[in-house]
Each structure stands twice: as structure tokens, then as C-alpha cells.
Scaffold this motif. Structure first.
Motif, PDB file in Angstrom:
ATOM      1  N   CYS A  87      24.505  45.170  30.509  1.00  0.00           N
ATOM      2  CA  CYS A  87      24.100  46.465  31.061  1.00  0.00           C
ATOM      3  C   CYS A  87      24.710  46.697  32.443  1.00  0.00           C
ATOM      4  CB  CYS A  87      22.580  46.567  31.137  1.00  0.00           C
ATOM      5  SG  CYS A  87      21.786  46.878  29.558  1.00  0.00           S
ATOM      6  N   LEU A  88      24.786  45.658  33.261  1.00  0.00           N
ATOM      7  CA  LEU A  88      25.404  45.812  34.573  1.00  0.00           C
ATOM      8  C   LEU A  88      26.881  46.167  34.434  1.00  0.00           C
ATOM      9  CD1 LEU A  88      23.783  42.884  36.595  1.00  0.00           C
ATOM     10  CD2 LEU A  88      23.382  45.343  36.883  1.00  0.00           C
ATOM     11  N   VAL A  89      27.586  45.467  33.570  1.00  0.00           N
ATOM     12  CA  VAL A  89      29.014  45.736  33.361  1.00  0.00           C
ATOM     13  C   VAL A  89      29.217  47.140  32.801  1.00  0.00           C
ATOM     14  CG1 VAL A  89      31.049  45.061  32.004  1.00  0.00           C
ATOM     15  CG2 VAL A  89      29.660  43.310  33.129  1.00  0.00           C
ATOM     16  N   GLN A  90      28.358  47.548  31.878  1.00  0.00           N
ATOM     17  CA  GLN A  90      28.484  48.860  31.232  1.00  0.00           C
ATOM     18  C   GLN A  90      27.832  49.982  32.035  1.00  0.00           C
ATOM     19  OE1 GLN A  90      26.762  48.257  27.324  1.00  0.00           O
ATOM     20  NE2 GLN A  90      28.561  47.155  26.594  1.00  0.00           N
ATOM     21  N   LYS A  91      27.256  49.660  33.187  1.00  0.00           N
ATOM     22  CA  LYS A  91      26.596  50.639  34.048  1.00  0.00           C
ATOM     23  C   LYS A  91      25.477  51.392  33.316  1.00  0.00           C
ATOM     24  CE  LYS A  91      30.825  51.389  36.690  1.00  0.00           C
ATOM     25  NZ  LYS A  91      30.495  50.811  37.951  1.00  0.00           N
ATOM     26  N   SER A  92      24.711  50.628  32.551  1.00  0.00           N
ATOM     27  CA  SER A  92      23.654  51.253  31.753  1.00  0.00           C
ATOM     28  C   SER A  92      22.279  50.626  31.969  1.00  0.00           C
ATOM     29  CB  SER A  92      24.020  51.169  30.263  1.00  0.00           C
ATOM     30  OG  SER A  92      24.083  49.819  29.822  1.00  0.00           O
ATOM     31  N   LEU A  93      22.126  49.791  32.984  1.00  0.00           N
ATOM     32  CA  LEU A  93      20.844  49.111  33.174  1.00  0.00           C
ATOM     33  C   LEU A  93      19.721  50.095  33.491  1.00  0.00           C
ATOM     34  CD1 LEU A  93      19.290  46.489  33.153  1.00  0.00           C
ATOM     35  CD2 LEU A  93      19.930  46.140  35.538  1.00  0.00           C
ATOM     36  N   ALA A  94      19.968  51.039  34.366  1.00  0.00           N
ATOM     37  CA  ALA A  94      18.913  51.997  34.744  1.00  0.00           C
ATOM     38  C   ALA A  94      18.478  52.842  33.550  1.00  0.00           C
ATOM     39  CB  ALA A  94      19.393  52.893  35.882  1.00  0.00           C
ATOM     40  N   THR A  95      19.425  53.373  32.804  1.00  0.00           N
ATOM     41  CA  THR A  95      19.061  54.218  31.659  1.00  0.00           C
ATOM     42  C   THR A  95      18.397  53.401  30.551  1.00  0.00           C
ATOM     43  OG1 THR A  95      21.318  54.043  30.805  1.00  0.00           O
ATOM     44  CG2 THR A  95      20.790  55.994  32.099  1.00  0.00           C
ATOM     45  N   SER A  96      18.848  52.177  30.344  1.00  0.00           N
ATOM     46  CA  SER A  96      18.221  51.317  29.330  1.00  0.00           C
ATOM     47  C   SER A  96      16.799  50.962  29.736  1.00  0.00           C
ATOM     48  CB  SER A  96      19.036  50.045  29.131  1.00  0.00           C
ATOM     49  OG  SER A  96      20.298  50.332  28.588  1.00  0.00           O
ATOM     50  N   TYR A  97      16.620  50.631  31.003  1.00  0.00           N
ATOM     51  CA  TYR A  97      15.292  50.301  31.523  1.00  0.00           C
ATOM     52  C   TYR A  97      14.353  51.506  31.357  1.00  0.00           C
ATOM     53  CZ  TYR A  97      11.625  49.138  34.900  1.00  0.00           C
ATOM     54  OH  TYR A  97      10.415  48.907  35.500  1.00  0.00           O
ATOM     55  N   LEU A  98      14.833  52.703  31.691  1.00  0.00           N
ATOM     56  CA  LEU A  98      14.002  53.897  31.571  1.00  0.00           C
ATOM     57  C   LEU A  98      13.642  54.180  30.115  1.00  0.00           C
ATOM     58  CD1 LEU A  98      12.629  56.205  33.093  1.00  0.00           C
ATOM     59  CD2 LEU A  98      14.724  57.538  32.778  1.00  0.00           C
ATOM     60  N   LYS A  99      14.589  53.973  29.215  1.00  0.00           N
ATOM     61  CA  LYS A  99      14.312  54.181  27.788  1.00  0.00           C
ATOM     62  C   LYS A  99      13.226  53.221  27.318  1.00  0.00           C
ATOM     63  CE  LYS A  99      16.505  54.526  23.286  1.00  0.00           C
ATOM     64  NZ  LYS A  99      17.741  54.378  22.502  1.00  0.00           N
ATOM     65  N   LEU A 100      13.311  51.973  27.757  1.00  0.00           N
ATOM     66  CA  LEU A 100      12.289  50.995  27.410  1.00  0.00           C
ATOM     67  C   LEU A 100      10.951  51.384  28.027  1.00  0.00           C
ATOM     68  CD1 LEU A 100      11.758  48.248  26.009  1.00  0.00           C
ATOM     69  CD2 LEU A 100      12.327  47.164  28.183  1.00  0.00           C
ATOM     70  N   LEU A 101      10.970  51.766  29.283  1.00  0.00           N
ATOM     71  CA  LEU A 101       9.767  52.163  30.007  1.00  0.00           C
ATOM     72  C   LEU A 101       9.072  53.356  29.339  1.00  0.00           C
ATOM     73  CD1 LEU A 101       8.468  51.289  32.777  1.00  0.00           C
ATOM     74  CD2 LEU A 101       9.700  53.196  33.775  1.00  0.00           C
ATOM     75  N   ASN A 102       9.862  54.287  28.845  1.00  0.00           N
ATOM     76  CA  ASN A 102       9.314  55.496  28.228  1.00  0.00           C
ATOM     77  C   ASN A 102       8.853  55.294  26.789  1.00  0.00           C
ATOM     78  OD1 ASN A 102       9.548  57.068  30.520  1.00  0.00           O
ATOM     79  ND2 ASN A 102      11.607  57.744  30.002  1.00  0.00           N
TER      80      ASN A 102
END
Length: 152
Positions: A87-102
Motif C-alpha cells: 500500500c505504501l508503494v502503491q500510494k493507497s494506504l490511506a484509501t485502503s484504511y478508510l475503506k476498511l474503517l467504513n
């Protein structure tokens, strides 16, 4: 970690990265009520299998698909660690975390009521993670690193 990007490349040798990954792992596992697994890891303490939650909550995401195709990561803990790095390499950690959170149904069934992912503070973490999407990470995602070993 974000401050360091002005001075050096963020790679596997970065001490701040190691600290961040440890904290991120603990945030994800905080209050998790999943199944215990003691089979592969060197520690005698049980490790909670979290990969099924990430896999279910983020099914079809590029990071999950990447981890699923890694032949050198064998444990659920290793897959979670590989997912964080991917996720860090793909720059998707924040959006993935939010999807999980939601995904309140999944989070509600897998985490205690005091878990960070079920509290308002969990949304504050999202704000911090967004800053990392602007950082270029140069991380080894296979072969040279053993993500299955170690304890949280």
C-alpha cells in the motif's frame, strides 16, 4: 517519516519506516477478536490472524491481489506486513484504511468496542495516512525480506 522524505529516499533501511510499520501494524491489530495462530512463528505467544479481515474488507484491491500472488509470504502476519508495504508503494494506504474503517459490519464483527478502528480516533489516523500518499517509497516486496518472521 514525511519530514524525512526531504532529505533521503524512503527505503527498507530507513529506521523511521520500521517504526511506522510497527505502529501501523499495532493500529490494525488493536482490539481485534480474530482467531489465534501459533503454528509458524517463533514466539510462543498466539498471533491473531488478521489477513482474512483485510482480504474480505478490501477484496479485489490492487494491494490485496499483489499480496495474494506473492509466493514467498506464507503466514497471515506476513501477508498483513506485505499489504502495508504494498500500500505504501502503491500510494493507497490511506484509501485502503478508510475503506476498511467504513466497513462497519466487518469491523463491528471482528473488533471489540474499544478498538481504534471502531472509535472516532480511527478517523484521525486516516488524516495522518493521507500525507504518506505523497511520499515515494522504494521498498522490497519480495525475495530479500522475510515478513513472516518476528512478533508484533
Amino acid at each position: 517519516l514525511v519530514d524525512r522524505v526531504c532529505f533521503a529516499v524512503i527505503d527498507d533501511e530507513c529506521a523511521e519506516l520500521a517504526q511506522f510499520l510497527s505502529v501501523a501494524e499495532n493500529i490494525l491489530f488493536h482490539g481485534y477478536n480474530g482467531q489465534e495462530n501459533t503454528s509458524i512463528l517463533s514466539s510462543d505467544e498466539p498471533i491473531l490472524d488478521f489477513w482474512p479481515v483485510l482480504n474480505a474488507g478490501l477484496s479485489g484491491s490492487e494491494a490485496v491481489c499483489t499480496v495474494e500472488n506473492m509466493s514467498d509470504v506464507h503466514t497471515d502476519l506476513g501477508k498483513c506486513r506485505a499489504w502495508l508495504r504494498t500500500c505504501l508503494v502503491q500510494k493507497s494506504l490511506a484509501t485502503s484504511y478508510l475503506k476498511l474503517l467504513n466497513n462497519t459490519q466487518l469491523v463491528g464483527s471482528c473488533f471489540s468496542t474499544s478498538a481504534l478502528l471502531r472509535r472516532e480516533e480511527g478517523h484521525l489516523v486516516f488524516g495522518f495516512l493521507q500525507a504518506l500518499d505523497s511520499v515515494d517509497f522504494c521498498l522490497c516486496l519480495k525475495d530479500n525480506i522475510d515478513l513472516d518472521v518476528g512478533v508484533r
